[in-house]
Design a protein around this motif. Structure first.
Motif, PDB file in Angstrom:
ATOM      1  N   LEU A 242     -51.532 -26.447 -40.744  1.00 15.76           N
ATOM      2  CA  LEU A 242     -51.120 -25.687 -41.922  1.00 15.76           C
ATOM      3  C   LEU A 242     -51.566 -24.234 -41.827  1.00 15.76           C
ATOM      4  CD1 LEU A 242     -51.820 -28.291 -44.752  1.00 15.76           C
ATOM      5  CD2 LEU A 242     -49.575 -27.482 -43.970  1.00 15.76           C
ATOM      6  N   ASP A 243     -52.765 -24.007 -41.286  1.00 19.08           N
ATOM      7  CA  ASP A 243     -53.257 -22.639 -41.141  1.00 19.08           C
ATOM      8  C   ASP A 243     -52.419 -21.831 -40.152  1.00 19.08           C
ATOM      9  OD1 ASP A 243     -55.244 -23.013 -42.981  1.00 19.08           O
ATOM     10  OD2 ASP A 243     -56.848 -23.333 -41.525  1.00 19.08           O
ATOM     11  N   MET A 244     -51.780 -22.518 -39.205  1.00 16.95           N
ATOM     12  CA  MET A 244     -50.929 -21.834 -38.228  1.00 16.95           C
ATOM     13  C   MET A 244     -49.481 -21.730 -38.703  1.00 16.95           C
ATOM     14  SD  MET A 244     -52.589 -20.735 -35.629  1.00 16.95           S
ATOM     15  CE  MET A 244     -51.262 -20.503 -34.433  1.00 16.95           C
ATOM     16  N   GLY A 245     -49.187 -22.302 -39.862  1.00 18.35           N
ATOM     17  CA  GLY A 245     -47.811 -22.346 -40.337  1.00 18.35           C
ATOM     18  C   GLY A 245     -47.179 -20.980 -40.506  1.00 18.35           C
ATOM     19  N   TRP A 246     -47.948 -20.004 -40.944  1.00 17.93           N
ATOM     20  CA  TRP A 246     -47.397 -18.666 -41.160  1.00 17.93           C
ATOM     21  C   TRP A 246     -46.801 -18.096 -39.873  1.00 17.93           C
ATOM     22  CZ3 TRP A 246     -49.087 -14.721 -38.124  1.00 17.93           C
ATOM     23  CH2 TRP A 246     -50.303 -14.914 -37.448  1.00 17.93           C
ATOM     24  N   SER A 247     -47.427 -18.403 -38.731  1.00 17.94           N
ATOM     25  CA  SER A 247     -46.948 -17.840 -37.470  1.00 17.94           C
ATOM     26  C   SER A 247     -45.596 -18.432 -37.094  1.00 17.94           C
ATOM     27  CB  SER A 247     -47.961 -18.088 -36.348  1.00 17.94           C
ATOM     28  OG  SER A 247     -48.154 -19.483 -36.129  1.00 17.94           O
ATOM     29  N   MET A 248     -45.389 -19.732 -37.350  1.00 22.28           N
ATOM     30  CA  MET A 248     -44.105 -20.343 -37.047  1.00 22.28           C
ATOM     31  C   MET A 248     -43.010 -19.804 -37.973  1.00 22.28           C
ATOM     32  SD  MET A 248     -44.529 -22.262 -34.449  1.00 22.28           S
ATOM     33  CE  MET A 248     -45.706 -21.012 -33.896  1.00 22.28           C
ATOM     34  N   ILE A 249     -43.365 -19.570 -39.235  1.00 19.28           N
ATOM     35  CA  ILE A 249     -42.397 -19.010 -40.180  1.00 19.28           C
ATOM     36  C   ILE A 249     -42.043 -17.574 -39.794  1.00 19.28           C
ATOM     37  CG2 ILE A 249     -42.085 -18.264 -42.569  1.00 19.28           C
ATOM     38  CD1 ILE A 249     -43.706 -20.740 -43.388  1.00 19.28           C
ATOM     39  N   ALA A 250     -43.056 -16.801 -39.406  1.00 17.56           N
ATOM     40  CA  ALA A 250     -42.810 -15.410 -39.008  1.00 17.56           C
ATOM     41  C   ALA A 250     -41.912 -15.336 -37.778  1.00 17.56           C
ATOM     42  CB  ALA A 250     -44.132 -14.700 -38.739  1.00 17.56           C
ATOM     43  N   LEU A 251     -42.115 -16.255 -36.834  1.00 18.93           N
ATOM     44  CA  LEU A 251     -41.326 -16.250 -35.602  1.00 18.93           C
ATOM     45  C   LEU A 251     -39.927 -16.833 -35.813  1.00 18.93           C
ATOM     46  CD1 LEU A 251     -44.100 -17.430 -33.120  1.00 18.93           C
ATOM     47  CD2 LEU A 251     -43.022 -15.171 -33.138  1.00 18.93           C
ATOM     48  N   GLY A 252     -39.841 -17.851 -36.668  1.00 18.34           N
ATOM     49  CA  GLY A 252     -38.580 -18.574 -36.806  1.00 18.34           C
ATOM     50  C   GLY A 252     -37.641 -18.053 -37.864  1.00 18.34           C
ATOM     51  N   ASN A 253     -38.181 -17.508 -38.953  1.00 23.12           N
ATOM     52  CA  ASN A 253     -37.333 -17.056 -40.063  1.00 23.12           C
ATOM     53  C   ASN A 253     -36.841 -15.634 -39.825  1.00 23.12           C
ATOM     54  OD1 ASN A 253     -38.213 -19.484 -41.036  1.00 23.12           O
ATOM     55  ND2 ASN A 253     -38.750 -18.724 -43.069  1.00 23.12           N
ATOM     56  N   GLN A 254     -35.849 -15.500 -38.959  1.00 22.79           N
ATOM     57  CA  GLN A 254     -35.298 -14.183 -38.677  1.00 22.79           C
ATOM     58  C   GLN A 254     -34.350 -13.753 -39.799  1.00 22.79           C
ATOM     59  OE1 GLN A 254     -36.267 -12.261 -35.844  1.00 22.79           O
ATOM     60  NE2 GLN A 254     -37.819 -13.868 -36.037  1.00 22.79           N
ATOM     61  N   PRO A 255     -34.414 -12.489 -40.224  1.00 24.28           N
ATOM     62  CA  PRO A 255     -33.666 -12.036 -41.409  1.00 24.28           C
ATOM     63  C   PRO A 255     -32.164 -12.303 -41.346  1.00 24.28           C
ATOM     64  CG  PRO A 255     -35.281 -10.395 -40.759  1.00 24.28           C
ATOM     65  CD  PRO A 255     -35.288 -11.429 -39.683  1.00 24.28           C
ATOM     66  N   GLN A 256     -31.534 -12.047 -40.184  1.00 24.66           N
ATOM     67  CA  GLN A 256     -30.088 -12.196 -40.111  1.00 24.66           C
ATOM     68  C   GLN A 256     -29.657 -13.643 -40.297  1.00 24.66           C
ATOM     69  OE1 GLN A 256     -28.281 -10.641 -36.546  1.00 24.66           O
ATOM     70  NE2 GLN A 256     -26.240 -11.372 -37.095  1.00 24.66           N
ATOM     71  N   ALA A 257     -30.323 -14.562 -39.583  1.00 30.72           N
ATOM     72  CA  ALA A 257     -29.968 -15.977 -39.700  1.00 30.72           C
ATOM     73  C   ALA A 257     -30.245 -16.485 -41.109  1.00 30.72           C
ATOM     74  CB  ALA A 257     -30.753 -16.801 -38.680  1.00 30.72           C
ATOM     75  N   ARG A 258     -31.340 -16.043 -41.700  1.00 31.95           N
ATOM     76  CA  ARG A 258     -31.689 -16.472 -43.054  1.00 31.95           C
ATOM     77  C   ARG A 258     -30.643 -15.989 -44.055  1.00 31.95           C
ATOM     78  NH1 ARG A 258     -34.555 -14.459 -47.466  1.00 31.95           N
ATOM     79  NH2 ARG A 258     -35.735 -16.031 -48.642  1.00 31.95           N
ATOM     80  N   GLU A 259     -30.226 -14.734 -43.914  1.00 30.69           N
ATOM     81  CA  GLU A 259     -29.230 -14.186 -44.837  1.00 30.69           C
ATOM     82  C   GLU A 259     -27.896 -14.904 -44.686  1.00 30.69           C
ATOM     83  OE1 GLU A 259     -27.005  -9.940 -45.878  1.00 30.69           O
ATOM     84  OE2 GLU A 259     -28.861  -9.961 -44.713  1.00 30.69           O
ATOM     85  N   GLU A 260     -27.492 -15.166 -43.436  1.00 28.99           N
ATOM     86  CA  GLU A 260     -26.231 -15.878 -43.203  1.00 28.99           C
ATOM     87  C   GLU A 260     -26.265 -17.259 -43.818  1.00 28.99           C
ATOM     88  OE1 GLU A 260     -25.628 -15.881 -39.019  1.00 28.99           O
ATOM     89  OE2 GLU A 260     -25.065 -13.748 -38.915  1.00 28.99           O
ATOM     90  N   GLY A 261     -27.404 -17.947 -43.699  1.00 29.28           N
ATOM     91  CA  GLY A 261     -27.532 -19.272 -44.288  1.00 29.28           C
ATOM     92  C   GLY A 261     -27.446 -19.248 -45.794  1.00 29.28           C
ATOM     93  N   LEU A 262     -28.104 -18.276 -46.413  1.00 33.54           N
ATOM     94  CA  LEU A 262     -28.071 -18.163 -47.869  1.00 33.54           C
ATOM     95  C   LEU A 262     -26.667 -17.815 -48.371  1.00 33.54           C
ATOM     96  CD1 LEU A 262     -31.448 -16.282 -48.491  1.00 33.54           C
ATOM     97  CD2 LEU A 262     -30.930 -18.674 -49.012  1.00 33.54           C
ATOM     98  N   ARG A 263     -25.980 -16.929 -47.654  1.00 35.34           N
ATOM     99  CA  ARG A 263     -24.621 -16.540 -48.059  1.00 35.34           C
ATOM    100  C   ARG A 263     -23.661 -17.729 -47.927  1.00 35.34           C
ATOM    101  NH1 ARG A 263     -23.819 -11.249 -48.991  1.00 35.34           N
ATOM    102  NH2 ARG A 263     -25.380  -9.763 -48.243  1.00 35.34           N
ATOM    103  N   ALA A 264     -23.813 -18.492 -46.849  1.00 35.03           N
ATOM    104  CA  ALA A 264     -22.950 -19.656 -46.662  1.00 35.03           C
ATOM    105  C   ALA A 264     -23.162 -20.668 -47.778  1.00 35.03           C
ATOM    106  CB  ALA A 264     -23.235 -20.295 -45.303  1.00 35.03           C
ATOM    107  N   PHE A 265     -24.425 -20.867 -48.162  1.00 37.09           N
ATOM    108  CA  PHE A 265     -24.726 -21.821 -49.246  1.00 37.09           C
ATOM    109  C   PHE A 265     -24.138 -21.314 -50.562  1.00 37.09           C
ATOM    110  CE2 PHE A 265     -27.258 -23.644 -52.644  1.00 37.09           C
ATOM    111  CZ  PHE A 265     -27.316 -24.987 -52.269  1.00 37.09           C
TER     112      PHE A 265
END
Length: 276
Positions: A242-265
């Motif tokens: 859990l303490d390392m979770g922030w690093s996986m989120i920072a690496l994996g949650n890229q802005p473009q992919a996140r925005e595309e996913g939200l727009r599609a939803f």
């Protein structure tokens, strides 16, 4: 990707298909295959096109029976002749152990592209180095699992450790201690959670394709960060993961992919799903 002697490799729809291709010896892993498996995993680390991997064995008789024992026996006999005081696999003494088997799995090669193992026929012994580092395992109805080490006068060590993370302790103990006297059916493997699905033999490749291509259709970085998160959860304490979770989120949650996913939803786009 270079040509291989013991593996078949092809890419389709962002999925790499790796087939252990020594069906005449039940896809047993010789020294060449050990090197080629390590090579292919390391090469995939540099791929910008592959988003999922399917690993399987050629033919219907076996996924792999693990280490090629005929080769191992030849090496042992050669070492005994040249240095009777040394045991195969060891250097000058028992503190100097050499095991190439531990490098044949994707996670040992530091690869975090998801790996789907499609098991057809026998999976035993050294097969567990590979199954132990797969992310999803599916099996045909004719698949069987066992560990023959103790029956062959060998310690079931690395295989047991790999499987102890995937099977209930009592089940891996039974498999390791009974050796060649008992085999685990595909149905039993499903019941204990070793495999996530059992299909008819003729449907194995198609189901592996659907799983792999479904994974590959999604943004690569969130998928790989999720794979790394899952393995952190297995290998670290809950608090450490859990303490390392922030690093996986920072690496994996890229802005473009996140925005595309939200727009599609928001636009009402939904992925067609299957019920398992």
């Amino acid at each position: 990707m270079s040509e291989f002697e013991t593996l078949r490799y092809e890419e389709r729809n962002s999925v790499a298909w790796i087939t252990m291709d020594r069906p005449g010896v039940l896809n047993a892993v010789n020294t060449t295959m050990q090197c080629e498996l390590k090579e292919v995993w390391r090469a995939l680390r540099n791929s910008d096109t592959v988003r999922c991997v399917v690993l399987t064995g050629a033919g219907e008789r076996a996924f792999t029976t693990g280490r090629d024992r005929s080769e191992a026996l030849a090496v042992t006999e050669a070492m005994t002749e040249t240095s009777p005081s040394h045991r195969a696999g060891f250097g000058s003494n028992d503190f100097h152990f050499n095991s190439d088997d531990e490098h044949i799995g994707p996670k040992s090669a530091d690869l975090w592209i998801p790996v789907v193992a499609a098991v057809n026929g026998i999976a035993c012994g050294g097969a567990f180095f590979l199954l132990g580092e797969a992310d999803i395992i599916i099996a045909s109805e004719n698949a069987t699992f066992f560990d023959p080490h103790v029956s062959s006068g060998l310690t079931a060590m690395y295989e047991s450790v790999h499987m102890a993370h995937r099977m209930p302790f009592g089940e891996i103990s039974r498999m390791a201690l009974l050796g060649s006297h008992e085999r685990l059916s595909a149905r039993r493997a499903y019941e204990i959670g070793l495999v996530s699905e059992v299909v008819a033999p003729g449907e194995l490749a198609e189901q592996a394709r659907w799983i792999a291509e479904s994974i590959a259709s999604q943004p690569a970085l969130p998928v790989q960060a999720t794979v790394r998160s899952l393995w952190m959860a297995r290998e670290l304490t809950r608090k450490q993961a859990l303490d390392m979770g922030w690093s996986m989120i920072a690496l994996g949650n890229q802005p473009q992919a996140r925005e595309e996913g939200l727009r599609a939803f928001a636009a009402g786009k939904r992925i067609p799903w299957r019920l398992r």
